[in-house]
Every structure is written in C-alpha cells, then in structure tokens.
Design an enzyme around this catalytic site. Sequence first.
Site: not given
Ligand code: AMP
Length: 186
Positions: A13, A88, A127, A133, A144
């Site tokens: 994404k 989400r 990654r 990360r 996740r």
């Molecule tokens: P991402 O970089 O989008 O994979 O997000 C990393 C982490 O941030 C996720 O595993 C969640 O813990 C948190 N996070 C990001 N976006 C959201 C969202 N829309 N709702 C809840 N938690 C989020």
Amino acid sequence: MKLLFMGPPGAGKGTQAVVISKELGIPQISTGDILRAAIKSGTEMGKAASQFINEGKLVPDEVVIGIVKDRLKEPDTEKGYILDGFPRTLEQAEALKKMLADMGMTLDRALNLEVPDEEIIGRLLSRAQKEGRADDTEPVIRKRLETYNNSTLPLIEYYENESILRKIDGLGTPDQITDRIREAIK
Ligand code: AMP
C-alpha cells in the site's frame, strides 16, 4: 481524486501510494507514518500509541479518527488525497463517511491490494531487515495479520456495498502493480 488504499500489512500500500500520489499531485495520508512520527518526537499521542503498535494491535479508533480529521483540514487535500492504512475498522469507515459528508465529499475509489498470507510474512520479514521497523518481527507480524483479518477485512464488503471497491492483484513487480492501479482509477 479521493482514494483509499486497503490490503493486509506488507501488501505494498505504502509503496504504491507514494508513486500514485506523485503522479496525481495529491498527498498520501498514512496513519501509520503519522503515528510513527508522533512516537519519534515523543508526543503524548505517540506514547499512548506505541504499545498498541508494538503488539500488532490497532490504535484506538478515536485517536486515528482525530488524526485524519485534522489532516483533512490541511489545504493540500483540496485536490484529493490517498488514504493509506485508514480506515481499518467499520467504526473508522463510518466516521470517515460522516467527515466527508460534512465537507460535501465522497470517496472515488477504494482499492484492495490482494496478497496471500504466506507471501505477506516473507515480505514483512525482509522489510524488517531493510528498514528495522519495530513491529516487523515474526510474532508481531502474525498478530498484525490476525488483527487485519478480524477488524479490517469486513471493510472490503463495506466498500463493495458502496460500489467503489476495486480489487487489485498485489502479486508481481511494483511497476506491474502500479499499472493495475492506474487502470482501476481511470
Ligand atoms: P501501517 O504503517 O499502516 O502498517 O501501521 C502500523 C501500525 O500503526 C498498525 O499495526 C497499527 O498499530 C497502527 N495503525 C495505523 N493505522 C491505523 C488505523 N487506521 N487504525 C488503528 N491503528 C492504526
């Protein structure tokens, strides 16, 4: 053009959102990036969010809804934007719908990048080696994915019902996937 990029963690994404946002001249809004920046700068929000992120859980809806509400007030969103990693949950999707309705707007497309679980785990582990990360360790990755399957998958049906969902095959080279996205947003 107001777009939403969905898909499991590691589906690509973020990578695709960067390319398409440059092409269309609209910002990429990643709640994950915003949360990581808040953690880095040690804000109260960052402190509250870090535990959820490190455990592979979702940050509470009201926190991320607040982030997006503020971000969509910025002037650079006027021509459109790509929401990357938000919504989400169904609650977030409903909040977004209301936010947009209040501004007299609707989303143009929700793109779902489809990638099988086994491929996801391999991608995220590689990654982890490159980017380091904190949430890219195997147990957190599995959590996740579970969180995604439980909380985020229902959104596919939600946007299907809104008639804006487009499914994108997320397997292939980044360029091939970008082409599929271009086709889907024409
Ligand atoms: P991402 O970089 O989008 O994979 O997000 C990393 C982490 O941030 C996720 O595993 C969640 O813990 C948190 N996070 C990001 N976006 C959201 C969202 N829309 N709702 C809840 N938690 C989020």
